[in-house]
Design a protein around this motif. Structure first.
Motif, PDB file in Angstrom:
ATOM      1  N   PHE A  28       0.797  -1.043  -0.259  1.00 40.67           N
ATOM      2  CA  PHE A  28      -0.345  -0.120   0.019  1.00 40.67           C
ATOM      3  C   PHE A  28       1.022   1.763   0.100  1.00 40.67           C
ATOM      4  O   PHE A  28       0.415   2.506  -0.856  1.00 40.67           O
ATOM      5  CB  PHE A  28      -1.276   0.040   1.080  1.00 40.67           C
ATOM      6  CG  PHE A  28      -1.918  -1.221   1.207  1.00 40.67           C
ATOM      7  CD1 PHE A  28      -2.730  -0.986  -0.033  1.00 40.67           C
ATOM      8  CD2 PHE A  28      -2.062  -1.764   2.037  1.00 40.67           C
ATOM      9  CE1 PHE A  28      -4.259  -1.875  -0.287  1.00 40.67           C
ATOM     10  CE2 PHE A  28      -2.974  -2.680   2.169  1.00 40.67           C
ATOM     11  CZ  PHE A  28      -3.898  -3.059   0.747  1.00 40.67           C
ATOM     12  N   THR A 104      -1.676   1.508   4.813  1.00 44.94           N
ATOM     13  CA  THR A 104      -2.282   0.630   5.457  1.00 44.94           C
ATOM     14  C   THR A 104      -3.769   1.476   6.088  1.00 44.94           C
ATOM     15  O   THR A 104      -4.968   1.477   5.607  1.00 44.94           O
ATOM     16  CB  THR A 104      -2.226  -0.771   6.109  1.00 44.94           C
ATOM     17  OG1 THR A 104      -1.009  -1.328   5.708  1.00 44.94           O
ATOM     18  CG2 THR A 104      -3.684  -1.517   6.226  1.00 44.94           C
ATOM     19  N   VAL A 107      -5.700   3.628   3.662  1.00 42.91           N
ATOM     20  CA  VAL A 107      -6.701   3.021   2.772  1.00 42.91           C
ATOM     21  C   VAL A 107      -8.000   1.934   3.493  1.00 42.91           C
ATOM     22  O   VAL A 107      -8.737   2.511   2.784  1.00 42.91           O
ATOM     23  CB  VAL A 107      -6.315   1.786   1.549  1.00 42.91           C
ATOM     24  CG1 VAL A 107      -6.818   0.510   1.151  1.00 42.91           C
ATOM     25  CG2 VAL A 107      -4.525   1.473   1.303  1.00 42.91           C
ATOM     26  N   ILE A 459      -9.185  -5.851   2.581  1.00 42.30           N
ATOM     27  CA  ILE A 459      -8.610  -4.084   1.610  1.00 42.30           C
ATOM     28  C   ILE A 459      -8.245  -4.713   0.475  1.00 42.30           C
ATOM     29  O   ILE A 459      -7.610  -3.527  -0.934  1.00 42.30           O
ATOM     30  CB  ILE A 459      -8.126  -3.468   2.265  1.00 42.30           C
ATOM     31  CG1 ILE A 459      -7.093  -4.112   3.238  1.00 42.30           C
ATOM     32  CG2 ILE A 459      -9.346  -2.990   3.663  1.00 42.30           C
ATOM     33  CD1 ILE A 459      -6.076  -3.188   4.086  1.00 42.30           C
ATOM     34  N   GLN A 463      -9.284  -2.523  -2.873  1.00 39.83           N
ATOM     35  CA  GLN A 463      -9.079  -1.477  -2.744  1.00 39.83           C
ATOM     36  C   GLN A 463      -8.384  -0.255  -3.805  1.00 39.83           C
ATOM     37  O   GLN A 463      -7.853   0.668  -3.662  1.00 39.83           O
ATOM     38  CB  GLN A 463      -6.663  -1.650  -3.024  1.00 39.83           C
ATOM     39  CG  GLN A 463      -6.939  -3.014  -3.994  1.00 39.83           C
ATOM     40  CD  GLN A 463      -4.867  -3.606  -4.476  1.00 39.83           C
ATOM     41  OE1 GLN A 463      -4.250  -2.502  -4.703  1.00 39.83           O
ATOM     42  NE2 GLN A 463      -5.206  -4.248  -3.978  1.00 39.83           N
TER      43      GLN A 463
END
Length: 514
Positions: A28, A104, A107, A459, A463
């Motif tokens: 990420f 993270t 997101v 996720i 994403q």
């Protein structure tokens, strides 16, 4: 039962989860072009912008609600445990998981904002992993599978936040107060239940108001006093930093045999403390009144820094600089002692007493009292945050059935089950306060681990909307306008709240209420 729980915990917190958390953070970070570094000035600016509305809280209140869940016993007893079983190097891995975890957190919290909704009972904003897991792919062939996935996450979160996690907080609080004042754990349990009952029955707004006052004040006081003690031992700091990095990579002969434990305990306690990827942050993020989801995503990313880089680091340096630590082999107090600072009594158990001993070097006899008071506030706000998350996921599980009116009881199904949940979390607090620390932490680790597994996998799959929102936010900022969110323009489906969102109407509602 203890052996069974330990076995379950070993499967949940296997190396696979540790490396999944680290790998997700790296991925990420790259995909967002290290948003956790590029957007730090914007994170700070956005924290103090935005106003609450009849349905949502302000960005700052959402941040403090999130910090209420993050800043707790993990920042005090958790850091002590990480150092005791992973060595000083565990602190480095806590920093690593915080730096990577900030992306993270961005997101997951942006997704929480994109797919939030209004509670049919209270009109307040609700959101979190269960909501984005069930809505993000609503128009695809995988919709049914992800609706089930969302339900599973919601059920696990109700179990973890309503039963497993509160016991850890009340246990550390009870231990610290017993150590400081000799107060019975049962007295601590009863007093905590009374305060909690007053706050959680008041709903989201009272929770937000309570957290926005208590959390910043206590965090600042704790950090300042810890730094004063570290500065008093400034000559020790260079050596401490060298030891942390050497033991993190097995370069220190005293800790070379436990480098794997340093990684494991650093990541485990780091995630327990800052909650990046665990799926708790999106609940508070969704409650915020903002004009663009990326705004709250950035604010919540900064919360990870506040928790770990500030509070946990202050604790770690306090323990190490004052010599109030002991490192064990085999991840157990029964193992041989690999190293110790020489400032701990022989019979001290791993936990908040490490920190209490460190604070005693500033003002002899006052350390126990200060840590007990700090834990009382930190743990109390964390338990309140857990209740909010459990209630949010209970609402999700009930769906429209939450408004079903039950005539014999003269109330709705949602109201009745909410009362049961409130009773459950109060029982958990009592049981945690009077149980052993080992049992409480094992239950807490299982709860955190299960949520992290489900959320991180989710996720990674979902994403794209978060990346689209980030690019859209940065494009509008570059154009010199205050970013607003239009899911249709970004080809994001399932964001039903935003499809009908009118910022002018929100302002009119707020003005009318004023």
């Amino acid at each position: 039962m203890s052996d069974f729980l330990s076995t379950v915990n070993s499967y949940v917190w296997s190396n696979a989860l540790v490396y999944l958390c680290l790998a997700a953070g790296v991925y990420f970070s790259i995909r967002t072009r290290f948003v956790q570094v590029r957007q730090i000035p914007e994170m700070i600016r956005l924290m103090f912008q935005g106003e609450k509305s009849p349905s949502g809280v302000s960005s700052f209140q959402a941040l403090t609600m999130s910090l209420a869940g993050r800043v707790g016993t993990g920042n005090i007893a958790g850091v002590a445990t990480a150092i005791a079983f992973g060595g000083p190097g565990a602190l480095f891995w806590m920093w690593a998981v915080a730096f990577l975890g900030a992306s993270t957190s961005f997101v997951e919290c942006t997704l929480g904002q994109i797919y939030k909704t209004r509670d049919p009972l209270t009109g307040e904003y609700r959101g979190g992993p269960a909501y984005y897991l069930s809505r993000a792919l609503a128009h695809t062939k995988a919709s049914k599978a992800f609706k089930v996935y969302g339900l599973v996450f919601a059920a696990v979160t109700v179990l973890a936040c309503g039963l497993l996690l509160p016991s850890v907080q009340s246990n550390s609080m009870a231990i610290a107060m017993n150590e400081a004042w000799g107060v019975s754990t049962w007295v601590v349990a009863v007093a905590t239940v009374i305060v909690l009952a007053f706050v959680i029955i008041g709903g989201v707004k009272r929770i937000a108001a309570f957290a926005s006052i208590v959390v910043p004040f206590m965090a600042v006081v704790y950090i300042v006093l810890a730094l004063i003690i570290v500065l008093m031992n400034a000559s020790e700091v260079p050596g401490i930093i060298g030891t942390i990095f050497a033991s993190a990579f097995g370069l220190d002969s005293a800790f070379g045999a436990i480098v794997g434990s340093a990684i494991m305990w650093g990541v485990k306690r780091g995630i327990y403390s800052n909650e990046a990827g665990q799926g708790t942050g999106p609940h508070a993020a969704a409650a915020a009144e903002v004009s663009h989801p990326a705004k709250q995503g950035l604010v919540q990313a900064f919360a990870v820094y506040v928790d770990t880089l500030f509070v946990c680091t202050a604790t770690g340096f306090l323990i190490l600089s004052t010599g109030a630590y002991r490192v064990f082999e085999g991840e157990s107090e029964d193992g041989s002692v690999l190293a110790e600072g020489g400032n701990l009594p022989a019979d001290v158990a791993v936990g908040p007493t490490f920190v209490q001993t460190g604070f005693d070097t500033l003002w002899s006899g006052a350390g126990s009292t200060f840590v007990a008071i700090s834990l009382a506030f930190f743990c109390l706000t964390t338990i309140i945050a857990y209740y909010y998350m459990a209630e949010t996921n209970l609402r999700f599980l009930l769906g429209k059935a939450s408004t079903l009116y039950i005539r014999p009881l003269r109330s709705t199904l949602g109201s009745n089950l909410t009362l049961i949940l409130q009773a459950l979390i109060l029982v958990s607090v009592v049981m945690g306060a009077v149980s052993t620390a080992t049992e409480a932490w094992t239950l807490g680790d299982i709860g955190v681990g299960l949520m992290a597994w489900l959320n991180i996998v989710g996720i990674i799959i979902l994403q794209q909307p978060a990346f689209k929102a980030l690019r859209d936010f940065e494009r509008q900022k570059k154009a010199g306008v205050d970013p607003t969110f239009d899911p249709h323009a970004l080809d994001i489906t399932g964001a039903t709240f935003w499809e009908n969102y009118d910022p002018l109407e929100v302002k009119r509602e707020a003005a009318a209420r004023t």
